[in-house]
Design an enzyme around this catalytic site. Structure first.
Site, PDB file in Angstrom:
ATOM      1  N   ASP A  16      42.160  28.034  41.911  1.00 52.16           N
ATOM      2  CA  ASP A  16      42.085  29.456  41.600  1.00 52.16           C
ATOM      3  C   ASP A  16      42.939  29.821  40.395  1.00 52.16           C
ATOM      4  OD1 ASP A  16      41.125  31.989  41.966  1.00 52.16           O
ATOM      5  OD2 ASP A  16      42.555  32.539  43.504  1.00 52.16           O
ATOM      6  N   HIS A 205      45.534  34.683  51.237  1.00 55.72           N
ATOM      7  CA  HIS A 205      45.346  34.410  49.816  1.00 55.72           C
ATOM      8  C   HIS A 205      45.433  35.748  49.092  1.00 55.72           C
ATOM      9  CE1 HIS A 205      43.668  32.321  46.261  1.00 55.72           C
ATOM     10  NE2 HIS A 205      43.137  33.505  46.016  1.00 55.72           N
ATOM     11  N   HIS A 207      46.328  38.266  45.635  1.00 57.38           N
ATOM     12  CA  HIS A 207      46.471  38.436  44.189  1.00 57.38           C
ATOM     13  C   HIS A 207      47.479  39.552  43.925  1.00 57.38           C
ATOM     14  CE1 HIS A 207      43.021  35.898  42.597  1.00 57.38           C
ATOM     15  NE2 HIS A 207      43.018  35.727  43.910  1.00 57.38           N
ATOM     16  N   CYS A 238      39.436  35.688  39.829  1.00 56.79           N
ATOM     17  CA  CYS A 238      38.070  35.310  40.170  1.00 56.79           C
ATOM     18  C   CYS A 238      37.121  35.698  39.049  1.00 56.79           C
ATOM     19  CB  CYS A 238      37.637  35.989  41.472  1.00 56.79           C
ATOM     20  SG  CYS A 238      35.916  35.676  41.921  1.00 56.79           S
ATOM     21  N   ASN A 247      46.911  35.259  40.698  1.00 58.06           N
ATOM     22  CA  ASN A 247      47.393  35.026  42.048  1.00 58.06           C
ATOM     23  C   ASN A 247      48.854  35.454  42.169  1.00 58.06           C
ATOM     24  OD1 ASN A 247      45.244  33.214  43.504  1.00 58.06           O
ATOM     25  ND2 ASN A 247      45.386  32.416  41.430  1.00 58.06           N
TER      26      ASN A 247
END
Length: 306
Positions: A16, A205, A207, A238, A247
């Protein structure tokens, strides 16, 4: 009270983190970074993706990375997959940990994977079977678990319903992703606390688009998450989610949670590794910890001396 030192970091820099960069790093460079992270004590990594290289060019060469890592190293590494065929192909190359990703919102699932959410859920039993056939582990990863770039807020009941669906309950872990970084701590804590995951690990997960990456990660831990994702320097985003930024920075998560393996020297090594990577891909660091480690507050043990 939550013992944050027991919350494990999974570093996702190599998947990512890199997927939005305009530069494809050599396989050898990515393998070396994986080994730096593993040697530092980071318990788990995401090392690549089975996404088509023409759609996500920085993920080209993922299976070449797999080929260079030892079985012991691969036990700590995850690869992103979206279909049963991805699992079969990755398993043949030696992958044993599969992150099966779909989106809670149909609009993002169509943009990201090319199908409705229901289609991805329906295919998951086949993906689980393929992973278990090689003795592997597989995660249910729900992108846009909080908000969708196309449809807006996501109903928590939809997330809870997918997690509770019998077709997904043989997954080993459940990953809930704040893909756009728009969630806030109370929202994250409440969703994690309400998800019925059974014996499956819960993973967050997050950001850091709105500056809530670390706060949301700690809130997820308060709600039951035992693993949180981060990327060196806050790199990433993304390609199919307009408005998403990087992230949560791995350096920031480690400084906040203080796992047993983290020492000032270990942190310094990771800050340097992040600086080298960011220079290679022409990106700036978003990590406040990395910035602090380069400050002139020499009396603080976590400041890098050189």
């Amino acid at each position: 009270m939550t013992d944050y030192s027991r919350v494990a970091l999974r570093d996702v820099t190599l998947r990512d983190g890199l997927q939005l960069t305009g530069k494809v790093l050599d396989v050898d460079v990515r393998v070396a970074l994986a080994r730096t992270l593993l040697s530092a004590g980071v318990p788990e990594l995401e090392i690549g993706s089975m996404a088509r290289p023409d759609l996500v060019p920085p993920m080209a060469g993922t299976l070449e990375i797999v080929a260079q890592l030892t079985p012991a190293e691969l036990e700590r590494c995850w690869v992103w997959v979206a279909t049963p065929r991805h699992v079969v192909k990755a398993a043949a190359a030696g992958v044993r940990n599969f992150q099966y990703c779909l989106s809670a919102s149909d609009a993002h699932n169509k943009a990201n994977i090319g199908r409705l959410t229901e289609d991805s859920v329906a295919a998951m039993p086949e993906a689980i079977a393929a992973a278990k056939e090689v003795g592997g582990r597989i995660q249910l990863c729900l992108a846009t678990a909080f908000t969708c770039p196309f449809d807006g807020p996501v109903d928590p009941d939809r997330v809870r319903g997918i997690v509770a669906d019998p077709r997904t309950d043989a997954a080993d872990d459940v990953v809930l992703a704040d893909t756009l970084g728009q969630a806030h701590p109370a929202q994250v804590r409440d969703l994690f606390a309400s998800v019925q995951a059974g014996d499956r690990r819960l993973v967050f997960h997050g950001h850091d688009t709105w500056g809530m990456g670390v706060a949301n990660s700690l809130a997820a831990a308060d709600g039951g998450a035992t693993v949180v994702d981060g990327a060196l320097g806050g790199l990433g985003g993304c390609p199919f989610a307009p408005g998403a930024s990087g992230n949560t920075a791995s350096e920031d998560l480690l400084f906040a949670t203080r796992p047993a393996y983290l020492t000032p020297n270990t942190l310094a090594d990771l800050v340097r590794a992040g600086e080298r990577l960011l220079a290679d891909v022409d990106e700036e660091s978003r990590s406040r910890t990395a910035q602090g480690a380069r400050s002139k507050a020499d009396a603080f043990a976590w400041v890098i001396a050189d």
